[in-house]
Design a protein around this motif. Structure first.
Motif, PDB file in Angstrom:
ATOM      1  N   MET A   1      40.246  31.446  41.617  1.00  0.00           N
ATOM      2  CA  MET A   1      39.985  32.776  42.072  1.00  0.00           C
ATOM      3  C   MET A   1      41.270  33.608  42.046  1.00  0.00           C
ATOM      4  SD  MET A   1      37.455  33.592  45.044  1.00  0.00           S
ATOM      5  CE  MET A   1      37.854  34.870  46.122  1.00  0.00           C
ATOM      6  N   GLU A   2      42.354  32.979  42.400  1.00  0.00           N
ATOM      7  CA  GLU A   2      43.649  33.662  42.332  1.00  0.00           C
ATOM      8  C   GLU A   2      43.912  34.112  40.902  1.00  0.00           C
ATOM      9  OE1 GLU A   2      47.082  35.443  43.307  1.00  0.00           O
ATOM     10  OE2 GLU A   2      45.837  34.464  44.804  1.00  0.00           O
ATOM     11  N   GLU A   3      43.718  33.201  39.989  1.00  0.00           N
ATOM     12  CA  GLU A   3      43.997  33.482  38.581  1.00  0.00           C
ATOM     13  C   GLU A   3      42.977  34.435  37.966  1.00  0.00           C
ATOM     14  OE1 GLU A   3      43.936  30.753  34.706  1.00  0.00           O
ATOM     15  OE2 GLU A   3      45.301  30.044  36.269  1.00  0.00           O
ATOM     16  N   GLY A   4      41.705  34.278  38.339  1.00  0.00           N
ATOM     17  CA  GLY A   4      40.644  35.065  37.715  1.00  0.00           C
ATOM     18  C   GLY A   4      40.419  36.439  38.314  1.00  0.00           C
ATOM     19  N   VAL A   5      40.812  36.636  39.590  1.00  0.00           N
ATOM     20  CA  VAL A   5      40.536  37.912  40.255  1.00  0.00           C
ATOM     21  C   VAL A   5      41.774  38.475  40.953  1.00  0.00           C
ATOM     22  CG1 VAL A   5      39.176  39.081  42.041  1.00  0.00           C
ATOM     23  CG2 VAL A   5      38.089  37.373  40.592  1.00  0.00           C
ATOM     24  N   PHE A   6      42.265  37.759  41.961  1.00  0.00           N
ATOM     25  CA  PHE A   6      43.296  38.320  42.832  1.00  0.00           C
ATOM     26  C   PHE A   6      44.577  38.742  42.118  1.00  0.00           C
ATOM     27  CE2 PHE A   6      41.384  35.694  46.507  1.00  0.00           C
ATOM     28  CZ  PHE A   6      40.482  36.694  46.793  1.00  0.00           C
ATOM     29  N   SER A   7      44.952  38.048  41.080  1.00  0.00           N
ATOM     30  CA  SER A   7      46.214  38.369  40.395  1.00  0.00           C
ATOM     31  C   SER A   7      46.056  39.444  39.317  1.00  0.00           C
ATOM     32  CB  SER A   7      46.805  37.110  39.772  1.00  0.00           C
ATOM     33  OG  SER A   7      45.957  36.642  38.725  1.00  0.00           O
ATOM     34  N   LYS A   8      44.836  39.911  39.096  1.00  0.00           N
ATOM     35  CA  LYS A   8      44.595  40.917  38.064  1.00  0.00           C
ATOM     36  C   LYS A   8      44.964  42.307  38.575  1.00  0.00           C
ATOM     37  CE  LYS A   8      42.863  37.906  35.258  1.00  0.00           C
ATOM     38  NZ  LYS A   8      43.699  37.350  34.250  1.00  0.00           N
ATOM     39  N   ARG A   9      45.553  43.095  37.700  1.00  0.00           N
ATOM     40  CA  ARG A   9      46.053  44.426  38.068  1.00  0.00           C
ATOM     41  C   ARG A   9      44.941  45.310  38.644  1.00  0.00           C
ATOM     42  NH1 ARG A   9      49.234  46.776  40.741  1.00  0.00           N
ATOM     43  NH2 ARG A   9      49.711  48.904  40.224  1.00  0.00           N
ATOM     44  N   ASP A  10      43.755  45.286  38.040  1.00  0.00           N
ATOM     45  CA  ASP A  10      42.660  46.123  38.550  1.00  0.00           C
ATOM     46  C   ASP A  10      42.292  45.754  39.982  1.00  0.00           C
ATOM     47  OD1 ASP A  10      42.526  47.574  36.212  1.00  0.00           O
ATOM     48  OD2 ASP A  10      40.768  46.521  35.433  1.00  0.00           O
ATOM     49  N   PHE A  11      42.304  44.457  40.297  1.00  0.00           N
ATOM     50  CA  PHE A  11      41.999  44.053  41.668  1.00  0.00           C
ATOM     51  C   PHE A  11      43.135  44.463  42.600  1.00  0.00           C
ATOM     52  CE2 PHE A  11      41.896  41.401  45.395  1.00  0.00           C
ATOM     53  CZ  PHE A  11      40.579  41.567  45.793  1.00  0.00           C
ATOM     54  N   GLU A  12      44.363  44.293  42.166  1.00  0.00           N
ATOM     55  CA  GLU A  12      45.509  44.684  42.991  1.00  0.00           C
ATOM     56  C   GLU A  12      45.455  46.176  43.323  1.00  0.00           C
ATOM     57  OE1 GLU A  12      48.805  43.301  40.667  1.00  0.00           O
ATOM     58  OE2 GLU A  12      48.672  41.263  41.477  1.00  0.00           O
ATOM     59  N   LYS A  13      45.111  47.013  42.347  1.00  0.00           N
ATOM     60  CA  LYS A  13      44.975  48.458  42.585  1.00  0.00           C
ATOM     61  C   LYS A  13      43.856  48.730  43.602  1.00  0.00           C
ATOM     62  CE  LYS A  13      45.972  49.968  37.923  1.00  0.00           C
ATOM     63  NZ  LYS A  13      45.461  50.800  36.832  1.00  0.00           N
ATOM     64  N   PHE A  14      42.709  48.084  43.407  1.00  0.00           N
ATOM     65  CA  PHE A  14      41.593  48.241  44.328  1.00  0.00           C
ATOM     66  C   PHE A  14      42.012  47.830  45.745  1.00  0.00           C
ATOM     67  CE2 PHE A  14      38.242  46.014  46.665  1.00  0.00           C
ATOM     68  CZ  PHE A  14      37.355  47.058  46.879  1.00  0.00           C
ATOM     69  N   ALA A  15      42.648  46.683  45.860  1.00  0.00           N
ATOM     70  CA  ALA A  15      43.069  46.175  47.171  1.00  0.00           C
ATOM     71  C   ALA A  15      44.061  47.129  47.829  1.00  0.00           C
ATOM     72  CB  ALA A  15      43.659  44.778  47.039  1.00  0.00           C
ATOM     73  N   ASP A  16      45.016  47.635  47.060  1.00  0.00           N
ATOM     74  CA  ASP A  16      46.010  48.555  47.618  1.00  0.00           C
ATOM     75  C   ASP A  16      45.364  49.803  48.207  1.00  0.00           C
ATOM     76  OD1 ASP A  16      48.130  46.896  46.980  1.00  0.00           O
ATOM     77  OD2 ASP A  16      48.701  48.005  45.180  1.00  0.00           O
ATOM     78  N   GLU A  45      37.620  29.755  63.739  1.00  0.00           N
ATOM     79  CA  GLU A  45      37.327  31.145  64.110  1.00  0.00           C
ATOM     80  C   GLU A  45      36.342  31.800  63.146  1.00  0.00           C
ATOM     81  OE1 GLU A  45      39.551  35.463  64.673  1.00  0.00           O
ATOM     82  OE2 GLU A  45      40.762  33.650  64.633  1.00  0.00           O
ATOM     83  N   PHE A  46      36.547  31.571  61.852  1.00  0.00           N
ATOM     84  CA  PHE A  46      35.711  32.231  60.854  1.00  0.00           C
ATOM     85  C   PHE A  46      34.564  31.360  60.348  1.00  0.00           C
ATOM     86  CE2 PHE A  46      39.664  34.642  60.694  1.00  0.00           C
ATOM     87  CZ  PHE A  46      39.149  35.913  60.885  1.00  0.00           C
ATOM     88  N   LYS A  47      34.465  30.166  60.878  1.00  0.00           N
ATOM     89  CA  LYS A  47      33.393  29.242  60.496  1.00  0.00           C
ATOM     90  C   LYS A  47      33.350  29.051  58.977  1.00  0.00           C
ATOM     91  CE  LYS A  47      30.706  30.508  64.564  1.00  0.00           C
ATOM     92  NZ  LYS A  47      31.549  31.521  65.146  1.00  0.00           N
ATOM     93  N   ALA A  48      34.519  28.814  58.407  1.00  0.00           N
ATOM     94  CA  ALA A  48      34.613  28.569  56.969  1.00  0.00           C
ATOM     95  C   ALA A  48      34.019  27.202  56.671  1.00  0.00           C
ATOM     96  CB  ALA A  48      36.067  28.625  56.515  1.00  0.00           C
ATOM     97  N   SER A  49      33.001  27.202  55.837  1.00  0.00           N
ATOM     98  CA  SER A  49      32.323  25.941  55.540  1.00  0.00           C
ATOM     99  C   SER A  49      32.629  25.424  54.150  1.00  0.00           C
ATOM    100  CB  SER A  49      30.816  26.112  55.711  1.00  0.00           C
ATOM    101  OG  SER A  49      30.349  27.125  54.851  1.00  0.00           O
ATOM    102  N   GLY A  50      33.279  26.210  53.349  1.00  0.00           N
ATOM    103  CA  GLY A  50      33.616  25.799  51.994  1.00  0.00           C
ATOM    104  C   GLY A  50      34.705  26.694  51.441  1.00  0.00           C
ATOM    105  N   TYR A  51      35.180  26.332  50.296  1.00  0.00           N
ATOM    106  CA  TYR A  51      36.271  27.089  49.693  1.00  0.00           C
ATOM    107  C   TYR A  51      35.912  27.467  48.268  1.00  0.00           C
ATOM    108  CZ  TYR A  51      38.584  25.046  53.672  1.00  0.00           C
ATOM    109  OH  TYR A  51      38.902  24.667  54.941  1.00  0.00           O
ATOM    110  N   PRO A  52      36.293  28.618  47.806  1.00  0.00           N
ATOM    111  CA  PRO A  52      36.914  29.676  48.601  1.00  0.00           C
ATOM    112  C   PRO A  52      35.885  30.407  49.462  1.00  0.00           C
ATOM    113  CG  PRO A  52      36.623  30.445  46.359  1.00  0.00           C
ATOM    114  CD  PRO A  52      36.157  29.008  46.385  1.00  0.00           C
ATOM    115  N   SER A  53      36.357  30.891  50.577  1.00  0.00           N
ATOM    116  CA  SER A  53      35.558  31.738  51.461  1.00  0.00           C
ATOM    117  C   SER A  53      36.334  33.026  51.671  1.00  0.00           C
ATOM    118  CB  SER A  53      35.330  31.073  52.818  1.00  0.00           C
ATOM    119  OG  SER A  53      34.466  29.972  52.700  1.00  0.00           O
ATOM    120  N   VAL A  54      35.677  34.137  51.453  1.00  0.00           N
ATOM    121  CA  VAL A  54      36.300  35.440  51.647  1.00  0.00           C
ATOM    122  C   VAL A  54      35.550  36.141  52.764  1.00  0.00           C
ATOM    123  CG1 VAL A  54      36.770  37.687  50.582  1.00  0.00           C
ATOM    124  CG2 VAL A  54      37.065  35.597  49.257  1.00  0.00           C
TER     125      VAL A  54
END
Length: 87
Positions: A1-16, A45-54
């Motif tokens: 997910m880091e490689e496919g989404v989070f590190s992409k420039r378009d996602f970084e712009k959206f997140a910013d 706290e967030f009841k994360a049951s699997g990964y990745p969880s957003v």
């Protein structure tokens, strides 16, 4: 997910422009006890049951929505999923 989404420039712009992104990593290798404790608290706290969880939170910390797993979505598809939760 880091490689496919989070590190992409378009996602970084959206997140910013739209969100405060906080990433927590839960590596399988041995962890320092302080990190292990923090991870256990976050998982509980967030009841994360699997990964990745957003978890999409309001500015006051209320959970607005969740995205579990990663289906190989494109950056645009992932942004659309987040926008449906925050709009």
């Amino acid at each position: 997910m880091e490689e496919g989404v989070f590190s992409k420039r378009d996602f970084e712009k959206f997140a910013d422009r739209n969100i405060v992104l906080m990433k927590a990593d839960f590596p399988r290798a041995k962890q320092k006890s302080a990190i292990k404790k923090q991870n256990a608290e976050l998982k509980k706290e967030f009841k994360a049951s699997g990964y990745p969880s957003v978890f999409i939170l309001s500015p006051k910390g209320k959970t607005l929505g969740r995205i579990h797993g990663y289906g190989g979505w494109s950056v645009d598809e992932y942004i659309d999923k987040i926008e449906k939760i925050i709009r």
